[in-house]
Write an enzyme that holds these catalytic residues in place. Structure first.
Site, PDB file in Angstrom:
ATOM      1  N   HIS A 112      48.369  33.603  38.008  1.00 34.61           N
ATOM      2  CA  HIS A 112      47.609  33.059  36.873  1.00 34.61           C
ATOM      3  C   HIS A 112      47.286  34.197  35.913  1.00 34.61           C
ATOM      4  CE1 HIS A 112      46.854  29.282  38.972  1.00 34.61           C
ATOM      5  NE2 HIS A 112      46.528  29.981  40.041  1.00 34.61           N
ATOM      6  N   ARG A 191      44.829  53.303  51.539  1.00 32.58           N
ATOM      7  CA  ARG A 191      44.853  54.745  51.286  1.00 32.58           C
ATOM      8  C   ARG A 191      45.682  55.419  52.369  1.00 32.58           C
ATOM      9  NH1 ARG A 191      43.563  53.895  46.663  1.00 32.58           N
ATOM     10  NH2 ARG A 191      41.418  53.789  45.913  1.00 32.58           N
TER      11      ARG A 191
END
Ligand SMILES: CC(C)(COP(=O)(O)OP(=O)(O)OC[C@H]1O[C@@H](n2cnc3c(N)ncnc32)[C@H](O)[C@@H]1OP(=O)(O)O)[C@@H](O)C(=O)NCCC(=O)NCCS
Length: 197
Positions: A112, A191
């Site tokens: 979207h 990470r």
């Protein structure tokens, strides 16, 4: 069941989906290639879709979709996919020997628009005609996953992600960005915790 799989493969051929030798389907995946897009699956790939075909427990079938003209999905040789969604509006590449853990989602787009006016216009059908301009409202960036990667279950790989060869993605990681070869990445946002090799 064998007959159904034969029919499925015929359906893939009709959609111009290319697949290599020894494609193994455990359960029935949903694979859709939009006209004008390209979808290629290499040799010796295994695609699991039934609940217990991977004992991590699959919440859904594998879904592999090119959604737009010009979109491209290229899955290399010896790739294992378990109840994953691989959904491209632009491009997703998965290198040889990569394992994609149960229930992972690989999405090269946001589905979207971020701006509510555009989102509402698309949802309510009030956007101007013209597939191209409307498609550009939806954030989309190519994803490249290298060879020999291992993606843990329930990972989310978001648009623009680039994983170098041999990366390991922890279970449940939310991944965006570029990671060098051999990175072990975990968490949300994912990470690097160490580098292999
Ligand atoms: C990513 C992974 C391979 C790392 O394994 P490892 O190198 O042995 O790492 P460790 O278990 O020693 O953990 C190292 C650190 O990362 C953290 N960590 C490990 N996996 C994590 C994850 N998925 N999410 C968040 N943190 C994680 C640990 O808590 C630990 O933190 P600390 O150093 O602060 O104590 C492993 O944890 C993992 O997620 N495996 C995937 C399992 C899976 O989904 N298989 C496929 C099923 S279909």
């Amino acid at each position: 069941m064998k007959v159904e799989k034969y029919k499925l493969k015929l359906l893939y051929k009709l959609q111009k989906i290319k697949y290599g030798k020894n494609l193994k389907l455990k359960g029935i995946p949903f694979i859709y290639n939009r006209k004008g897009a390209s979808l290629e699956i290499g040799d010796n790939c295994v695609i699991k879709s039934s609940f217990l075909s991977n004992l991590v427990g699959l919440y859904s079938r594998t879904i592999i979709v090119t959604r737009c003209k010009g979109a491209r999905i290229k899955i290399g040789d010896n790739v294992g996919i378990s109840g994953a969604t691989i959904y491209a509006r632009r491009g997703i590449t998965i290198g040889d020997n990569t394992c994609i853990g149960g229930n992972t989602k690989i999405l090269d787009n946001d589905f979207h628009p971020i701006e509510y006016e555009k989102r509402n216009a698309l949802l309510q059908g009030t956007a101007p005609e013209g597939d191209d301009s409307r498609a550009e409202w939806i954030g989309t960036k190519e994803i490249v996953i290298g060879k020999n990667c291992f993606i843990g279950c329930n990972a989310l790989i978001l648009k623009g992600t680039v994983l170098g060869d041999g990366c390991v993605v922890g279970a449940g990681a939310v991944v965006a960005g570029t990671f060098p070869p051999g990175s072990v990445i975990v968490g949300n946002p994912a990470r690097v915790i160490r580098t292999l090799g």
